[in-house]
Write an enzyme that holds these catalytic residues in place. Sequence first.
Site, PDB file in Angstrom:
ATOM      1  N   ASN A   1      50.438  45.485  53.883  1.00 52.30           N
ATOM      2  CA  ASN A   1      51.654  44.470  53.510  1.00 52.30           C
ATOM      3  C   ASN A   1      52.416  44.286  54.839  1.00 52.30           C
ATOM      4  OD1 ASN A   1      53.766  43.155  52.307  1.00 52.30           O
ATOM      5  ND2 ASN A   1      54.231  44.966  50.973  1.00 52.30           N
TER       6      ASN A   1
ATOM      7  N   TYR B   1      47.923  51.681  41.244  1.00 50.81           N
ATOM      8  CA  TYR B   1      46.992  50.941  41.991  1.00 50.81           C
ATOM      9  C   TYR B   1      45.958  50.436  40.965  1.00 50.81           C
ATOM     10  CZ  TYR B   1      49.028  52.953  46.038  1.00 50.81           C
ATOM     11  OH  TYR B   1      49.750  53.525  47.179  1.00 50.81           O
TER      12      TYR B   1
ATOM     13  N   GLU C   1      66.503  51.091  43.038  1.00 50.24           N
ATOM     14  CA  GLU C   1      66.221  50.317  42.005  1.00 50.24           C
ATOM     15  C   GLU C   1      66.159  50.982  40.684  1.00 50.24           C
ATOM     16  OE1 GLU C   1      62.398  48.504  42.464  1.00 50.24           O
ATOM     17  OE2 GLU C   1      62.919  47.707  44.381  1.00 50.24           O
TER      18      GLU C   1
ATOM     19  N   CYS D   1      55.570  46.861  47.723  1.00 48.02           N
ATOM     20  CA  CYS D   1      54.449  47.737  47.808  1.00 48.02           C
ATOM     21  C   CYS D   1      55.298  49.001  47.259  1.00 48.02           C
ATOM     22  CB  CYS D   1      53.742  47.896  48.951  1.00 48.02           C
ATOM     23  SG  CYS D   1      54.585  47.862  50.388  1.00 48.02           S
ATOM     24  N   HIS D   2      56.643  49.389  47.813  1.00 48.76           N
ATOM     25  CA  HIS D   2      57.003  50.622  47.185  1.00 48.76           C
ATOM     26  C   HIS D   2      56.965  50.921  45.728  1.00 48.76           C
ATOM     27  CE1 HIS D   2      60.302  47.972  46.899  1.00 48.76           C
ATOM     28  NE2 HIS D   2      60.835  48.690  46.027  1.00 48.76           N
TER      29      HIS D   2
END
Length: 164
Positions: A120, A97, A155, A128-129
């Site tokens: 979001n 953040y 990912e 945002c993950h």
Amino acid sequence: MSTAQLTLIDTPIGAISLTANHRALTQIRFLGDTPQDPTTLEDEHHPVLDLAARELAAYLGGQYHDFTVPLEPQGAPFQQLVWQALKAIPWGETRSYGEIAQAIGQPTAARAVGMANHKNPLPIMIPCHRVIGADGKLTGYNGGMTIKEQLLALEHAQHSMALI
């Protein structure tokens, strides 16, 4: 045609609802594990929803994919700024953040970045993950921590394979 909605079923992370206007995707919602009947309102073949569904299926199916569907998230100017910064996080990587706050030129706004993340409307496509705590630990996610972990693992696995 003002809005249309399509509910996807059988994704590895549960049912997902997509909402779009005539030109862009406006919302993605996690519906949980309860399968729902796929529904399209107002337009049976909505090109934005069709593209979004294909791209999400490819992403969740383990295929690397750059999202090309047009997005129109609704939010305050600060939220829009944060969401743009989230889209700049490279696939397979994470940022804290505080790093996002730095990236938008507001280094003391880490908590506000967290609130913008929470608001979001287009998770996954506005990733945002990929935002984690300063200590490297996973923090909250609207879809739940299990989904956040699954998305990051997906990912990471693909990112590792791409580097080989």
